[in-house]
Design a protein around this motif. Structure first.
Motif, PDB file in Angstrom:
ATOM      1  N   ASP A 117     -11.381  12.634   2.317  1.00 45.14           N
ATOM      2  CA  ASP A 117     -10.653  13.738   1.680  1.00 45.14           C
ATOM      3  C   ASP A 117     -11.366  15.066   1.853  1.00 45.14           C
ATOM      4  N   GLN A 141      -8.503   3.662  -7.619  1.00 39.35           N
ATOM      5  CA  GLN A 141      -7.304   3.877  -6.820  1.00 39.35           C
ATOM      6  C   GLN A 141      -7.390   3.115  -5.502  1.00 39.35           C
ATOM      7  N   ALA A 146       0.838  -1.187   0.000  1.00 36.66           N
ATOM      8  CA  ALA A 146       0.000   0.000   0.000  1.00 36.66           C
ATOM      9  C   ALA A 146       0.876   1.240   0.000  1.00 36.66           C
ATOM     10  N   ALA A 147       0.228   2.378  -0.211  1.00 33.57           N
ATOM     11  CA  ALA A 147       0.960   3.627  -0.248  1.00 33.57           C
ATOM     12  C   ALA A 147       1.642   3.895   1.076  1.00 33.57           C
ATOM     13  N   ASP A 188      -5.173   1.525  -3.965  1.00 34.70           N
ATOM     14  CA  ASP A 188      -3.975   1.582  -3.132  1.00 34.70           C
ATOM     15  C   ASP A 188      -4.047   2.729  -2.124  1.00 34.70           C
ATOM     16  N   GLN A 189      -4.931   3.694  -2.337  1.00 34.15           N
ATOM     17  CA  GLN A 189      -5.170   4.760  -1.372  1.00 34.15           C
ATOM     18  C   GLN A 189      -6.675   4.871  -1.149  1.00 34.15           C
ATOM     19  N   ALA A 246      -1.211   4.354   6.185  1.00 35.19           N
ATOM     20  CA  ALA A 246      -0.041   3.837   5.493  1.00 35.19           C
ATOM     21  C   ALA A 246      -0.048   2.320   5.548  1.00 35.19           C
ATOM     22  N   ARG A 300     -12.229   8.170  -7.484  1.00 35.62           N
ATOM     23  CA  ARG A 300     -11.375   7.344  -6.628  1.00 35.62           C
ATOM     24  C   ARG A 300     -11.629   5.852  -6.829  1.00 35.62           C
ATOM     25  N   GLU A 311       3.189   9.108   0.543  1.00 34.78           N
ATOM     26  CA  GLU A 311       2.297   9.112  -0.609  1.00 34.78           C
ATOM     27  C   GLU A 311       0.872   9.502  -0.258  1.00 34.78           C
ATOM     28  N   VAL A 312       0.575   9.549   1.035  1.00 31.55           N
ATOM     29  CA  VAL A 312      -0.785   9.836   1.449  1.00 31.55           C
ATOM     30  C   VAL A 312      -1.075  11.314   1.283  1.00 31.55           C
ATOM     31  N   ARG A 313      -2.117  11.649   0.604  1.00 31.02           N
ATOM     32  CA  ARG A 313      -2.475  13.036   0.378  1.00 31.02           C
ATOM     33  C   ARG A 313      -3.072  13.664   1.625  1.00 31.02           C
TER      34      ARG A 313
END
Length: 572
Positions: free
Chosen positions: A125, A207, A29-30, A209-210, A221, A204, A34-36
């Motif tokens: 988000d 995606q 995983a991210a 992975d996030q 994470a 999304r 990489e996490v926004r």
């Protein structure tokens, strides 16, 4: 591994596809970098973190794909919400989630469910949950791409998701927050079933992975060993962080538990049962449960034609199944003795004090310690031989014949290596001793399912039913079920399944499940070759322990006030 009967209600129907292949590789995983940036969350301290030791991390957290058991728990409990959530011990078996109102519409012109999205709901988000998000998410379940998901969760009848302008019997509403899920037929459990449909923000979907949902935890994470999620808002008494930690070595997992590095050990390695559970201080620090997840390795019989369509022949084949050999040489441990693929075994406490005092029989480990007798398989074959002789199938020179016709029962499976190969070899060997020829009919599982099982072109078939505790068996064993592969048609069984679907209380539902299991055991459209057993250990400092489908529900876990986790390692 064996194919998985993907749907038998929350079940993976290897008869629907694809669990016959080896487990998918875990894609890292991210990482944290990489996490926004997302909505503010608390920063839990180590004292606020529950660590769960699992053999391997979930292969995916994508709510639009097939999920393994721990992936399903993370998706259901932590990351994502649907319009409703499975909950409660009475009908309609749900509570509101992203919707604040849902009504079942029985209009023949548009059967379905009409829901109103609650105001103020947000994704991780920070974006608002809109009707467009909900429609896009539901549409992931439609068409050929979503066929496996619909079968797995009993939503075969889902046909469309469209905007609505208000409740079925109320005034018009132009707020843009109503939507309708359209179904082909009425289903008394439709509200419970749509809880499986998770809502994600537009853009999304591709995606995984996030993963971004609207659940009580957000993804932080992950790597090859850890998966970390944090609570999005403070909840006194509940864990602020959940970490899944992969430990595939049984001894290392127990050591980590004793050192208080993990708080839940999902599956104690069989080699450590019961010796390690009986060591000093275990009872003071840990609670133990015997669990049997609803996962059944089966033989399916075609009841339409052929020698196996007769009930006495199926009884003989059931008796001849080498369950002792399967338990000891193929699976490596005993399974739960069952006559039907129905989950009637709730997680049961194990008395660790009794184990420490040598009172194993009183501890509650029961079937896990009941090793099959060496003579059990031979006794079963002898009983099967008597039935076959009674039916006129005479054993001569290694073959079983009746009126010049050889007893030949092709075994349909997908030839996947490992467990499936071991099960098939054991079955064919045991039947050969009886003079029953069982040549293998193998192909890819999609071909087997679509061209052989669904067409009734098989005699017996290997499959795995991986479902949940509460599962609607109508599609698979009701005479009018959409996936009635065995062709079973029995009024008593139909009535028991209908009673389950109409049950209003937990007591009524459980009685109906027992009736279904009893009748399936009498009819034998499918026999259980193996149902797994495992031991789960939890630190006694944990609060909110509640099992869902034989795994701890993650969002309810917390710690008792003033807890201490003194590390303890038993000296050899």
């Amino acid at each position: 591994m064996l194919p998985v009967l993907r749907s038998l209600a929350a079940a993976c129907l290897a008869l629907a596809g694809a669990c016959s292949s080896p487990p998918a590789e875990v894609v890292p995983a991210a990482g944290p970098s990489e996490v926004r940036p997302q909505t503010p969350v608390i920063s839990p301290s180590a004292e606020d973190t529950v660590v769960v030791a699992v053999r391997r991390l979930p292969a995916s957290l994508d709510p639009f794909t097939e999920l393994d058991p721990w992936g399903q728990r993370v998706v259901d409990d932590l990351l994502f919400e649907g319009l409703v959530r499975r909950q409660g011990d009475s009908a309609p078996w749900i509570e509101m989630a992203l919707a604040d109102r849902c009504e079942v519409d029985h209009d023949p012109a548009g059967r379905g469910v009409v829901c109103h999205l609650r105001e103020g709901a947000q994704f991780h988000d920070g974006s608002a949950v809109t009707r467009e998000d909900a429609l896009l998410s539901v549409n992931q379940w439609l068409g050929s791409r979503g066929q496996g998901l619909r079968q797995r969760h009993g939503l075969d009848g889902l046909r469309a998701a469209v905007p609505a302008d208000g409740p079925p019997s109320g005034p018009k509403d132009s707020s843009g927050r109503w939507l309708r899920l359209v179904f082909e037929h009425d289903d008394p459990l439709v509200l419970e079933k749509i809880a499986a449909i998770k809502i994600v923000p537009r853009g999304r979907v591709a995606q995984p992975d996030q993963p971004i949902g609207s659940g009580p935890f957000r993804f932080v994470a992950g790597d090859d060993v850890h998966l970390m999620l944090e609570r999005t808002s403070k909840a006194p008494g509940l864990a602020g962080r959940i970490v899944l930690r992969a430990i595939d070595d049984g001894a290392a997992a127990l050591t980590a538990l004793r050192r208080a590095e993990v708080h839940v050990l999902a599956e104690v390695a069989p080699i450590h049962v019961p010796k390690e559970l009986a060591k000093p201080a275990m009872a003071a620090r840990f609670a133990a449960y015997l669990v049997s997840p609803a996962r059944f390795d089966l033989l399916l019989f075609n009841l339409r034609e052929g020698p196996q369509s007769g009930p006495r022949m199926r009884a003989a084949l059931d008796l001849a199944a080498p369950r002792g050999e399967l338990a000891l040489q193929v699976y490596g441990l005993p399974g739960l003795p069952l006559t039907a693929p129905v989950d009637l075994h709730a997680p049961a406490p194990i008395d660790l004090v009794a184990l420490a005092e040598g009172r194993d029989a009183e501890a509650g480990l029961g079937p896990l310690l009941a090793r099959p007798a060496a003579t059990a398989d031979a006794s079963g074959r002898a009983a099967a031989d008597a039935i076959l002789n009674e039916l006129g199938w005479i054993h001569e020179r290694g073959l079983r014949r009746r009126q010049g016709v050889m007893l030949r029962l092709p075994l349909t499976w997908d030839a996947s290596p490992g467990l499936a190969t071991g099960v098939a070899r054991a079955l064919r060997g045991a039947w050969k001793l009886l003079g029953v020829q069982a040549p293998s009919v193998t192909a890819s599982w999609p071909y087997v399912q679509a061209n052989l099982l669904r067409g009734g072109k098989f005699s017996v078939a290997l499959a795995r039913l991986a479902s949940g505790t509460d599962v609607d068996l109508y599609p698979w064993f009701h005479s009018r079920g959409a996936h009635n592969l065995t062709g079973v048609a029995d009024q008593t069984l139909d009535a028991a399944i209908d009673t389950y679907r109409a049950a209003l209380t937990r007591i009524d539902r459980d009685r109906a499940k027992q009736a279904i299991a009893t009748r399936l055991g009498e009819l034998r459209p499918a026999i259980v070759l193996h149902a797994p057993l495992a031991v789960t250990l939890l630190a006694r400092t944990l609060t909110g322990v509640q099992f869902v489908d034989d795994l701890p529900r993650l969002d309810r876990l917390g710690f008792a006030p003033g807890r201490t986790d003194d590390a303890w390692i038993h000296e050899p």
